[in-house]
Design a protein around this motif. Structure first.
Motif: not given
Length: 349
Positions: A51-54, A335-342, A78-88
């Motif tokens: 989906l995101r590669e579109k 305790s939800n004080q550490l934000k999840e990666p997403d 964001v044309g790189d998988r790691l960079g795109c993951d980080f961007y989102y």
């Protein structure tokens, strides 16, 4: 920049792109939950990538800025998988990264080998005073450009030194394989991304280059070099011996280890274990800090196909510190004080 490598949307498509980015943010939000279900993880990941590669075609260079709540800014491709993951906002090793950063103090001497766009290098520098420093090594030209940019945009030039060379077992030259996605470039073709070109670049051992930088010992090193972690270790034998307080964090990925590299890594780990270093990984499903008592166990990777292996002197204060930081991070996450990666970032629009 080369127009064929830049992804430049037309003005008329901006609104549609904004909508697609919102959809992708929502789907990325649920990615960590999907990864907890073995039967769902792979199809969900493949669906999300297709989906995101579109919107962000792989290999089409598209530099975007990400602003973190901490005040740091990172430019990523964001044309790189790691960079795109980080961007989102999905940074898969966010927990491990916080564990590594927690082991630093204000005077730490830190090496980032395989720095990519500089998340570890820049984040480490924020922990330091003028008595500490970071040396970041990144041989991929595109990634190195982002590394320099991210150091500069965060005004950390006094703490972070960038080196556009390869780190290996000895000084000389090496073939370097540049792929569409810079995260998979390395001293061999990993076949994990389309190969763009093979170049010849300088390679230095840490035992050789660190004295030139005025360093006799170090406090922390992160190594992520697509299966050639053993070469970095073999070129740092003297440095490791001179660094009793050292923490090593290195990627061990089954995807990057053929028979030769696996045997070479085993030999390097045996050498480290013979020096009374011991390993730890953050295992998943469920998450737990797991002791790795032998070099053989270090290559089994727990329940994962890849993991970050933490190495330090057995029974040292460093080990106690690692355990304490892990439990503090786990408590914050519970305790939800550490934000999840997403959701740990705020993306600039």
């Amino acid at each position: 920049m080369d127009s064929q490598e830049e992804h430049l949307p037309s003005h008329e498509s901006i609104n549609q792109l904004d909508k697609m980015e919102i959809y992708l943010q929502v789907f990325h939000h649920f990615l960590p939950q999907a990864m907890d279900f073995p039967n769902l993880a792979v199809p969900y990941t493949l669906f999300l990538r297709s989906l995101r590669e579109k919107l962000h075609p792989v290999g089409v260079r598209d530099i975007q800025a990400v602003n973190l709540p901490s005040g740091l800014t990172f430019h990523v491709d964001v044309g790189d998988r790691l960079g795109c993951d980080f961007y989102y906002g999905h940074y898969q090793e966010y927990f491990d990264a916080q564990l590594f950063l927690g082991l630093l103090d204000a005077n730490s001497i830190v090496l980032d080998v395989g720095a990519n766009f500089g998340y570890y290098a820049v984040s480490s520098a924020t922990k330091l005073t003028s008595r500490g420093c970071v040396h970041a090594f990144e041989p991929n030209p595109d990634a190195y450009q982002l590394l320099q940019q991210n150091v500069e945009v965060n005004h950390l030039q006094q703490l972070v030194s960038c080196h556009d060379l390869c780190v290996g077992a000895e000084d000389g030259e090496t073939d370097f394989y540049i792929t569409q996605e810079s995260a998979f470039s390395g001293m061999d073709d990993t076949k994990r991304s389309v190969l763009r070109e093979k170049i010849t670049i300088p390679v230095r051992s840490l035992d050789s280059i660190l004295p030139e930088l005025g360093l006799s010992q170090i406090d922390a090193i992160k190594i992520d070099v697509e299966g050639y972690e053993f070469a970095v270790l073999n070129g740092a034998i003297e440095t490791i011996q001179r660094s009793p307080n050292l923490v090593i964090m290195m990627e061990v990925s089954a995807k990057n280890l053929n028979e030769h590299r696996r045997e070479a890594l085993m030999s390097s780990l045996v050498n480290l274990y013979n020096q009374n270093l011991r390993g730890w990984i953050v295992d998943s499903n469920p998450r737990v800090l797991k002791s790795i008592p032998t070099p053989e166990a270090a290559l089994t990777l727990g329940s994962a196909t890849s993991a970050n292996l933490f190495l330090m002197v057995s029974g040292s204060e460093r080990e106690h510190q690692l355990s304490k930081i892990y439990h503090n991070l786990q408590t914050k996450e519970d305790s939800n004080q550490l934000k999840e990666p997403d959701i740990f970032y705020l993306k600039s629009m």
